[in-house]
Motif scaffolding. Structure first.
Motif, PDB file in Angstrom:
ATOM      1  N   ILE A 171       1.050  -1.095  -0.070  1.00 40.18           N
ATOM      2  CA  ILE A 171      -0.018   0.015  -0.142  1.00 40.18           C
ATOM      3  C   ILE A 171       0.763   1.465  -0.030  1.00 40.18           C
ATOM      4  O   ILE A 171       0.598   2.240  -0.937  1.00 40.18           O
ATOM      5  CB  ILE A 171      -1.078  -0.149   1.223  1.00 40.18           C
ATOM      6  CG1 ILE A 171      -1.966  -1.182   1.001  1.00 40.18           C
ATOM      7  CG2 ILE A 171      -1.686   1.561   1.378  1.00 40.18           C
ATOM      8  CD1 ILE A 171      -3.046  -1.171   2.228  1.00 40.18           C
ATOM      9  N   THR A 172       1.788   1.265   0.911  1.00 40.06           N
ATOM     10  CA  THR A 172       2.809   2.505   0.892  1.00 40.06           C
ATOM     11  C   THR A 172       3.371   2.691  -0.571  1.00 40.06           C
ATOM     12  O   THR A 172       3.777   3.702  -0.859  1.00 40.06           O
ATOM     13  CB  THR A 172       3.685   2.532   2.314  1.00 40.06           C
ATOM     14  OG1 THR A 172       4.502   1.315   2.236  1.00 40.06           O
ATOM     15  CG2 THR A 172       2.958   2.671   3.367  1.00 40.06           C
ATOM     16  N   ILE A 173       4.097   1.639  -0.915  1.00 36.68           N
ATOM     17  CA  ILE A 173       4.644   1.762  -2.030  1.00 36.68           C
ATOM     18  C   ILE A 173       3.722   2.289  -3.366  1.00 36.68           C
ATOM     19  O   ILE A 173       4.216   3.057  -4.011  1.00 36.68           O
ATOM     20  CB  ILE A 173       5.318   0.429  -2.325  1.00 36.68           C
ATOM     21  CG1 ILE A 173       6.427   0.088  -1.543  1.00 36.68           C
ATOM     22  CG2 ILE A 173       6.039   0.272  -3.915  1.00 36.68           C
ATOM     23  CD1 ILE A 173       7.113  -1.506  -1.607  1.00 36.68           C
ATOM     24  N   SER A 174       2.721   1.644  -3.281  1.00 37.94           N
ATOM     25  CA  SER A 174       1.605   2.002  -4.456  1.00 37.94           C
ATOM     26  C   SER A 174       1.418   3.502  -4.168  1.00 37.94           C
ATOM     27  O   SER A 174       1.345   4.253  -5.254  1.00 37.94           O
ATOM     28  CB  SER A 174       0.326   1.327  -4.225  1.00 37.94           C
ATOM     29  OG  SER A 174       0.761  -0.086  -4.658  1.00 37.94           O
ATOM     30  N   VAL A 175       0.919   3.817  -2.972  1.00 45.59           N
ATOM     31  CA  VAL A 175       0.712   5.290  -2.666  1.00 45.59           C
ATOM     32  C   VAL A 175       1.932   6.157  -3.035  1.00 45.59           C
ATOM     33  O   VAL A 175       1.561   7.232  -3.553  1.00 45.59           O
ATOM     34  CB  VAL A 175       0.120   5.542  -1.409  1.00 45.59           C
ATOM     35  CG1 VAL A 175      -0.092   6.916  -1.000  1.00 45.59           C
ATOM     36  CG2 VAL A 175      -1.389   4.789  -0.936  1.00 45.59           C
ATOM     37  N   GLY A 176       2.747   5.771  -2.706  1.00 43.87           N
ATOM     38  CA  GLY A 176       3.964   6.721  -2.983  1.00 43.87           C
ATOM     39  C   GLY A 176       4.391   6.955  -4.521  1.00 43.87           C
ATOM     40  O   GLY A 176       4.811   8.158  -4.792  1.00 43.87           O
ATOM     41  N   LEU A 177       4.179   6.022  -5.164  1.00 46.49           N
ATOM     42  CA  LEU A 177       4.553   6.036  -6.351  1.00 46.49           C
ATOM     43  C   LEU A 177       3.573   6.976  -7.197  1.00 46.49           C
ATOM     44  O   LEU A 177       3.616   7.691  -8.030  1.00 46.49           O
ATOM     45  CB  LEU A 177       4.557   4.417  -7.207  1.00 46.49           C
ATOM     46  CG  LEU A 177       5.718   3.752  -6.850  1.00 46.49           C
ATOM     47  CD1 LEU A 177       5.559   2.346  -7.706  1.00 46.49           C
ATOM     48  CD2 LEU A 177       7.193   4.235  -7.065  1.00 46.49           C
ATOM     49  N   ILE A 178       2.304   6.809  -6.788  1.00 50.06           N
ATOM     50  CA  ILE A 178       1.047   7.516  -7.257  1.00 50.06           C
ATOM     51  C   ILE A 178       1.353   8.845  -6.822  1.00 50.06           C
ATOM     52  O   ILE A 178       1.376  10.056  -7.754  1.00 50.06           O
ATOM     53  CB  ILE A 178      -0.303   7.046  -6.774  1.00 50.06           C
ATOM     54  CG1 ILE A 178      -0.619   5.646  -7.381  1.00 50.06           C
ATOM     55  CG2 ILE A 178      -1.344   8.257  -7.097  1.00 50.06           C
ATOM     56  CD1 ILE A 178      -1.818   5.163  -6.935  1.00 50.06           C
ATOM     57  N   ALA A 179       1.586   9.110  -5.726  1.00 47.89           N
ATOM     58  CA  ALA A 179       1.959  10.445  -5.232  1.00 47.89           C
ATOM     59  C   ALA A 179       3.064  11.285  -6.084  1.00 47.89           C
ATOM     60  O   ALA A 179       3.451  12.487  -6.260  1.00 47.89           O
ATOM     61  CB  ALA A 179       2.188  10.595  -3.829  1.00 47.89           C
ATOM     62  N   LEU A 180       4.144  10.310  -6.189  1.00 45.45           N
ATOM     63  CA  LEU A 180       5.616  10.638  -6.993  1.00 45.45           C
ATOM     64  C   LEU A 180       4.976  11.350  -8.476  1.00 45.45           C
ATOM     65  O   LEU A 180       5.351  12.207  -8.819  1.00 45.45           O
ATOM     66  CB  LEU A 180       6.358   9.676  -7.078  1.00 45.45           C
ATOM     67  CG  LEU A 180       7.654   9.720  -7.984  1.00 45.45           C
ATOM     68  CD1 LEU A 180       8.428  10.787  -7.316  1.00 45.45           C
ATOM     69  CD2 LEU A 180       8.498   8.595  -8.264  1.00 45.45           C
ATOM     70  N   GLY A 181       4.094  10.230  -9.100  1.00 42.20           N
ATOM     71  CA  GLY A 181       3.720  11.020 -10.312  1.00 42.20           C
ATOM     72  C   GLY A 181       3.004  12.143 -10.417  1.00 42.20           C
ATOM     73  O   GLY A 181       3.156  13.009 -11.107  1.00 42.20           O
ATOM     74  N   ALA A 182       2.076  12.306  -9.413  1.00 41.14           N
ATOM     75  CA  ALA A 182       1.160  13.146  -9.217  1.00 41.14           C
ATOM     76  C   ALA A 182       2.075  14.602  -8.978  1.00 41.14           C
ATOM     77  O   ALA A 182       1.343  15.712  -9.208  1.00 41.14           O
ATOM     78  CB  ALA A 182       0.087  12.952  -8.261  1.00 41.14           C
ATOM     79  N   SER A 183       3.019  14.302  -8.117  1.00 37.24           N
ATOM     80  CA  SER A 183       3.738  15.480  -7.831  1.00 37.24           C
ATOM     81  C   SER A 183       4.806  16.037  -8.720  1.00 37.24           C
ATOM     82  O   SER A 183       5.483  17.135  -8.502  1.00 37.24           O
ATOM     83  CB  SER A 183       4.399  15.280  -6.359  1.00 37.24           C
ATOM     84  OG  SER A 183       5.545  14.609  -6.605  1.00 37.24           O
ATOM     85  N   LEU A 184       4.851  15.340  -9.847  1.00 35.52           N
ATOM     86  CA  LEU A 184       6.091  15.819 -10.656  1.00 35.52           C
ATOM     87  C   LEU A 184       5.787  17.289 -11.572  1.00 35.52           C
ATOM     88  O   LEU A 184       6.653  17.888 -11.358  1.00 35.52           O
ATOM     89  CB  LEU A 184       6.445  14.764 -11.929  1.00 35.52           C
ATOM     90  CG  LEU A 184       6.950  13.593 -11.498  1.00 35.52           C
ATOM     91  CD1 LEU A 184       7.020  12.539 -12.522  1.00 35.52           C
ATOM     92  CD2 LEU A 184       8.162  13.537 -10.929  1.00 35.52           C
ATOM     93  N   PRO A 185       4.492  17.503 -11.646  1.00 34.91           N
ATOM     94  CA  PRO A 185       4.539  18.912 -12.323  1.00 34.91           C
ATOM     95  C   PRO A 185       4.756  20.089 -11.100  1.00 34.91           C
ATOM     96  O   PRO A 185       5.077  20.855 -11.506  1.00 34.91           O
ATOM     97  CB  PRO A 185       2.848  18.927 -12.481  1.00 34.91           C
ATOM     98  CG  PRO A 185       2.462  17.645 -12.850  1.00 34.91           C
ATOM     99  CD  PRO A 185       3.367  16.605 -11.984  1.00 34.91           C
ATOM    100  N   PHE A 186       4.239  19.872  -9.990  1.00 36.37           N
ATOM    101  CA  PHE A 186       4.733  20.548  -8.556  1.00 36.37           C
ATOM    102  C   PHE A 186       6.194  20.720  -8.690  1.00 36.37           C
ATOM    103  O   PHE A 186       6.702  21.841  -8.308  1.00 36.37           O
ATOM    104  CB  PHE A 186       4.163  20.006  -7.595  1.00 36.37           C
ATOM    105  CG  PHE A 186       4.588  20.768  -6.239  1.00 36.37           C
ATOM    106  CD1 PHE A 186       4.232  22.078  -5.827  1.00 36.37           C
ATOM    107  CD2 PHE A 186       5.592  19.965  -5.478  1.00 36.37           C
ATOM    108  CE1 PHE A 186       5.144  22.522  -4.883  1.00 36.37           C
ATOM    109  CE2 PHE A 186       6.235  20.413  -4.263  1.00 36.37           C
ATOM    110  CZ  PHE A 186       5.911  21.934  -3.787  1.00 36.37           C
ATOM    111  N   VAL A 187       6.818  19.567  -8.696  1.00 35.52           N
ATOM    112  CA  VAL A 187       8.382  19.701  -8.723  1.00 35.52           C
ATOM    113  C   VAL A 187       8.987  20.423  -9.802  1.00 35.52           C
ATOM    114  O   VAL A 187      10.061  21.062  -9.507  1.00 35.52           O
ATOM    115  CB  VAL A 187       8.969  18.250  -8.469  1.00 35.52           C
ATOM    116  CG1 VAL A 187      10.352  18.105  -8.333  1.00 35.52           C
ATOM    117  CG2 VAL A 187       8.281  17.559  -6.992  1.00 35.52           C
ATOM    118  N   ALA A 188       8.520  20.298 -10.694  1.00 33.42           N
ATOM    119  CA  ALA A 188       8.928  20.837 -12.269  1.00 33.42           C
ATOM    120  C   ALA A 188       8.654  22.389 -12.026  1.00 33.42           C
ATOM    121  O   ALA A 188       9.754  23.211 -12.286  1.00 33.42           O
ATOM    122  CB  ALA A 188       8.112  20.211 -13.303  1.00 33.42           C
TER     123      ALA A 188
END
Length: 266
Positions: free
Chosen positions: A223-240
């Motif tokens: 669960i934490t790995i899945s949520v982390g990967l989803i959050a990672l992908g969703a946060s890429l525009p913010f990080v960019a």
């Protein structure tokens, strides 16, 4: 460029200036992103350093007569190199902050346990930090951060004349102060993932209390790995967007760093 051609391009009276310029450019190549990449052969980096030094030679004022004392000359070259390293670190610390954000996200997701539980070799690193590092490098190059650092180095000769950087070597304290920028950048870049994982762990803790028979520890890994990967992908525009703003602010950071080495300012 063969040696005779280089000797013709650089007159005998220009050699002291060329040596001081190349010392500052070499410092930039020690620390600056892209210029310091070990993937580039040393011969290529050396040739680039010489080429960039030759390009700056016509626009840099000649220094006064250099001392004959070897110790004094070593101090002058050390000051020039330290100033170049300080300029390069303004960009390198931003890059390291993004990589550290990926490593923090990996630890929160549980991927850091792969080395202990899996068959990863000793000293191997998780790929999230590398992925964010490559992502940050693409943004850095697309915005022109490597050119900003070189332009800042070229303009630094107007503030700190060749051979005068050693007089403000106490400005090296600015390098120590900039080190905190790594952690600031890492926390801000990893904030979306950290918040998502904190909420996930809180939800798992509530489920564990509500259903004691459920093995929450084994359930938490996927669960934490899945949520982390989803959050990672969703946060890429913010990080960019965040990292682009940081890179665009490099000229101001370089100016502040160079001013710290300026004898006039000090």
């Amino acid at each position: 460029m063969n040696p005779p051609g280089l000797l013709q391009l650089i007159g005998l009276q220009d050699w002291p200036t060329f040596v001081l310029i190349s010392a500052r450019v070499s410092g930039l190549f020690f620390a600056a992103p892209l210029w310091s990449m070990t993937e580039l052969p040393k011969s290529v980096r050396g040739a680039l350093a010489v080429l960039l030094s030759v390009i700056l030679l016509p626009v840099v004022a000649r220094p006064p007569a250099l001392p004959d004392d070897m110790l004094a000359m070593s101090m002058i070259l050390a000051g020039e190199t330290l100033l170049g390293i300080a300029i390069g670190l303004t960009g390198a610390l931003l890059m390291h902050g993004i990589v550290l954000a990926g490593e923090v996200a990996s630890m929160q997701m549980g991927l850091s346990l792969g080395q202990a539980l899996g068959s990863l070799p000793e000293g191997a690193t998780v790929g999230v930090g590398q992925l964010k590092g490559y992502f940050a490098m693409l943004i850095y190059l697309s915005v022109g951060g490597h050119l900003m650092l070189y332009q800042g180095l070229a303009e630094s000769f107007n503030t700190v004349a060749p051979g005068r950087a050693w007089e403000g070597m106490a400005g090296g304290q600015v390098i120590v102060n900039m080190a905190g920028m790594i952690f600031t950048t890492a926390v801000q870049a990893a904030a979306p993932i950290i918040v998502a994982l904190i909420l996930t762990n809180l939800a798992l803790a509530i489920v564990g209390k509500a259903v004691p028979q459920l093995n929450v520890m084994m359930l938490s890994f996927p669960i934490t790995i899945s949520v982390g990967l989803i959050a990672l992908g969703a946060s890429l525009p913010f990080v960019a967007t965040y990292f682009t703003g940081k890179v665009e602010g490099l000229p101001g950071m370089v100016t502040q760093t160079v001013d710290a080495f300026s004898p006039a300012v000090r």
